[in-house]
Design a protein around this motif. Structure first.
Motif, short mmCIF file in Angstrom:
data_model
loop_
_atom_site.label_atom_id
_atom_site.label_comp_id
_atom_site.label_asym_id
_atom_site.label_seq_id
_atom_site.Cartn_x
_atom_site.Cartn_y
_atom_site.Cartn_z
N ILE A 8 0.87 -1.18 0.00
CA ILE A 8 0.00 0.00 0.00
C ILE A 8 0.90 1.22 0.00
CG2 ILE A 8 -1.71 1.34 1.30
CD1 ILE A 8 -2.75 -1.30 2.45
N LEU A 9 0.66 2.09 -0.94
CA LEU A 9 1.40 3.35 -1.05
C LEU A 9 0.48 4.50 -0.67
CD1 LEU A 9 3.71 5.26 -2.12
CD2 LEU A 9 2.57 5.10 -4.36
N MET A 10 0.97 5.36 0.20
CA MET A 10 0.23 6.58 0.55
C MET A 10 1.15 7.78 0.42
SD MET A 10 -2.25 5.44 3.73
CE MET A 10 -3.21 6.96 3.54
N GLN A 11 0.69 8.79 -0.29
CA GLN A 11 1.49 10.00 -0.52
C GLN A 11 0.91 11.15 0.30
OE1 GLN A 11 0.94 10.16 -4.77
NE2 GLN A 11 2.84 9.06 -5.18
N PRO A 12 1.71 11.73 1.18
CA PRO A 12 1.23 12.89 1.95
C PRO A 12 0.75 13.99 1.02
CG PRO A 12 3.31 12.09 2.82
CD PRO A 12 3.09 11.36 1.53
N LYS A 13 -0.34 14.62 1.37
CA LYS A 13 -0.94 15.67 0.54
C LYS A 13 -0.27 17.01 0.82
CE LYS A 13 -4.04 12.78 -1.06
NZ LYS A 13 -3.50 11.55 -0.47
N ILE A 14 -0.19 17.80 -0.24
CA ILE A 14 0.31 19.18 -0.12
C ILE A 14 -0.90 20.10 -0.06
CG2 ILE A 14 1.74 20.97 -1.15
CD1 ILE A 14 3.34 18.52 -0.41
N SER A 15 -0.98 20.89 0.98
CA SER A 15 -2.14 21.78 1.14
C SER A 15 -2.05 22.97 0.20
CB SER A 15 -2.23 22.27 2.59
OG SER A 15 -1.16 23.17 2.86
N ASP A 16 -3.19 23.60 -0.06
CA ASP A 16 -3.21 24.82 -0.89
C ASP A 16 -2.34 25.90 -0.26
OD1 ASP A 16 -4.90 23.58 -2.66
OD2 ASP A 16 -6.73 24.49 -1.85
N GLN A 17 -2.34 25.95 1.05
CA GLN A 17 -1.54 26.96 1.75
C GLN A 17 -0.06 26.74 1.47
OE1 GLN A 17 -2.20 27.03 5.98
NE2 GLN A 17 -0.78 28.71 6.34
N GLU A 18 0.38 25.49 1.50
CA GLU A 18 1.80 25.19 1.23
C GLU A 18 2.14 25.45 -0.23
OE1 GLU A 18 2.22 21.68 4.61
OE2 GLU A 18 1.38 21.25 2.63
N MET A 19 1.19 25.14 -1.14
CA MET A 19 1.40 25.42 -2.56
C MET A 19 1.58 26.92 -2.79
SD MET A 19 1.03 22.69 -4.80
CE MET A 19 0.06 23.19 -6.22
N ASN A 20 0.72 27.71 -2.21
CA ASN A 20 0.78 29.17 -2.38
C ASN A 20 2.05 29.75 -1.78
OD1 ASN A 20 -1.69 29.25 -3.74
ND2 ASN A 20 -2.87 29.49 -1.85
N ALA A 21 2.46 29.19 -0.64
CA ALA A 21 3.68 29.69 0.01
C ALA A 21 4.90 29.44 -0.85
CB ALA A 21 3.84 29.02 1.38
N ALA A 22 4.99 28.24 -1.45
CA ALA A 22 6.13 27.91 -2.31
C ALA A 22 6.14 28.78 -3.57
CB ALA A 22 6.08 26.43 -2.69
N LYS A 23 4.96 29.00 -4.14
CA LYS A 23 4.87 29.84 -5.34
C LYS A 23 5.28 31.27 -5.01
CE LYS A 23 1.78 31.24 -9.07
NZ LYS A 23 0.41 31.20 -9.62
N THR A 24 4.81 31.77 -3.89
CA THR A 24 5.17 33.13 -3.48
C THR A 24 6.67 33.26 -3.26
OG1 THR A 24 3.01 33.46 -2.43
CG2 THR A 24 4.80 34.90 -1.71
N GLU A 25 7.27 32.22 -2.65
CA GLU A 25 8.70 32.26 -2.38
C GLU A 25 9.52 32.32 -3.67
OE1 GLU A 25 12.23 29.72 -0.07
OE2 GLU A 25 10.17 28.95 -0.14
N ILE A 26 9.16 31.49 -4.68
CA ILE A 26 9.95 31.48 -5.90
C ILE A 26 9.69 32.74 -6.73
CG2 ILE A 26 8.41 30.25 -7.50
CD1 ILE A 26 10.99 28.54 -8.17
#
Length: 459
Positions: free
Chosen positions: A294-312
């Motif tokens: 069984i493979l489970m991939q931790p989810k990336i939240s919208d907040q984390e997505m926006n933070a990474a985009k803002t940083e770059i």
């Protein structure tokens, strides 16, 4: 055909020849499909020649005219070299094979934009099937490469030979035209799940492990919970089940855990580049193991997505405003270890240098950089690659050479390489002529009338 065309096309057509449909009916194909040639223990089918020709013509955009006989001779040469690599006990390790597999998986993904597109293009049901067959192909390619190297390793060319070769081409009005080439550099920010999300996934897997140990069906738990896209299919990976060996093209972490377990035992949660897993060994059959996972991939939240985009975006603005150079930003901020120590420059896996032929780039990457001027950057963009790894990145067009006729000064290194390649090919051709007589070769009736360069018919 040039060596570059041959090796690349041979790898690409092999992916088509070893697609899932071909694999599932391999024995049937040999019976109903004509055998074009047998070289040593290697069989080449009529359909293999057809597919090779179509692949080559597609890649060369119809700019090459080549007969079936010429293609067959090229394939025979490759198979002859591979055969004698085995005879000569050339050693290729599993680590070397997997390294090549990873390199090419990354290259194909970058060219086509996603692993899903790669699987669709080459007709595989899932990534594990592709990885396993690419491992078989890469083993043969490494054997060929090593045998060729043993033939040509002492060959070198002098500056005078390079000049003479160039002058001969110039006098014959046959100077090559070099395609537009670019150098590109990148800054990457990987998206990492929160510690809380990672802990949630691990706790869930521990809960699933306990449930299965208490009698629940591993298969049903996998179908309901696993993030492996093959889990709901009907082939390998269905219900989370795989049959593996130590040589299978699975990731190292997966095999290490699988071969550390006893029959019936379930692993604790462990991490790989794909996410977190649990594995149960259902049956041990000699060198093979039937396992479920069984493979489970931790989810990336919208907040984390926006933070990474803002940083770059902030990093890009600092570069544009002159607050920091691109190279300094790479060192200080990029998360990609492969390019971080190379000023962000991306290495071309086909040539092992930093130059990319613009005409051979995948449509996604081509669209992003084609209209850039030297020194310009793309807007930040999102990318998801093999194993579900997610990131934002910006790409800098470091340099660009437009399409042009060969120039002795500007293109000296390329001309030197062409000169060396010619000498090496002459040495390989001489070696091939000497080995044909020592090798079992049987040419099918449909190709008996071919006029080959070498005496493959032993007449």
């Amino acid at each position: 055909m040039s060596k570059t065309i041959t090796i690349l096309s041979f790898l690409l057509v092999a992916l088509n020849l070893y697609s899932q449909d071909s694999l599932s009916t391999k024995n049937k194909r040999i019976k109903v499909d004509g055998v074009a040639v047998v070289v040593g223990k290697n069989i080449v089918l009529d359909s293999d020649i057809d597919k090779f020709k179509k692949e080559l013509q597609q890649r060369m955009e119809g700019k090459i005219e080549i007969t079936d006989c010429e293609i067959l001779e090229e394939i025979m040469t490759q198979k002859l070299i591979a055969h004698h690599a085995v005879v000569d006990s050339i050693v290729v390790t599993e680590d070397e094979i997997q390294s090549e597999v990873e390199r090419n998986m990354g290259y194909f993904t970058q060219q086509l934009g996603s692993m899903e597109k790669v699987l669709k293009m080459y007709g595989f049901n899932d990534e594990d099937d592709l990885r396993e067959e690419l491992g078989n192909i890469q083993k043969e390619q490494l054997l060929i490469r090593r045998e060729r190297a043993s033939i040509t390793d002492k060959i070198d060319v002098t500056p005078e030979e390079v000049r003479t070769y160039f002058k001969n081409l110039e006098n014959e009005n046959s100077l090559p035209e070099f395609s537009a080439e670019v150098e590109i550099a990148q800054i990457v920010k990987y998206l990492k799940p929160s510690e809380e999300e990672t802990n949630r996934v691990v706790a869930k897997l521990q809960e699933l492990k306990k449930d299965i140990e208490d009698g629940y069906s591993f298969r049903l738990k996998a179908i309901i919970n696993s993030d492996d896209p093959a889990v709901s299919g009907s082939g390998a990976g269905s219900g989370g089940k795989y049959t593996i060996t130590r040589e299978s093209g699975f990731i190292k972490e997966f095999k290490e855990v699988a071969f550390s377990l006893d029959e019936g035992e379930i692993s604790d949660p462990f991490e790989s580049g794909f996410g977190f897993h649990i594995i149960q060994v259902e049956k041990i059959k000699g060198q093979e193991r039937d396992v479920r996972h069984i493979l489970m991939q931790p989810k990336i939240s919208d907040q984390e997505m926006n933070a990474a985009k803002t940083e770059i975006e902030k990093i890009r603005n600092q570069i544009l405003n002159g607050e920091i150079t691109f190279e300094e930003a790479v060192v200080n901020f990029s998360d990609d270890t492969e390019t971080k120590n190379n000023k962000g420059l991306i290495l071309n896996p086909e040539s092992n240098d930093t130059k990319f032929d613009l005409t051979l780039m995948g449509p996604d990457l081509y669209g992003k950089i084609n209209n850039l001027k030297m020194g310009e950057m793309t807007q930040p963009f999102y990318e998801e690659v093999r194993g579900g790894e997610k990131m934002f990145k910006i790409i800098l067009l470091k340099s660009k050479d437009e399409t042009h006729k060969a120039d002795f000064v500007k293109d000296y290194e390329k001309i030197q390489q062409l000169t060396l390649q010619k000498r090496q090919e002459e040495a390989v051709d001489k070696w091939v002529k000497s080995k044909i007589g020592d090798t079992y070769i049987k040419i099918g009736k449909d190709f008996k009338e071919c006029e080959f360069t070498n005496n493959w018919k032993k007449e």
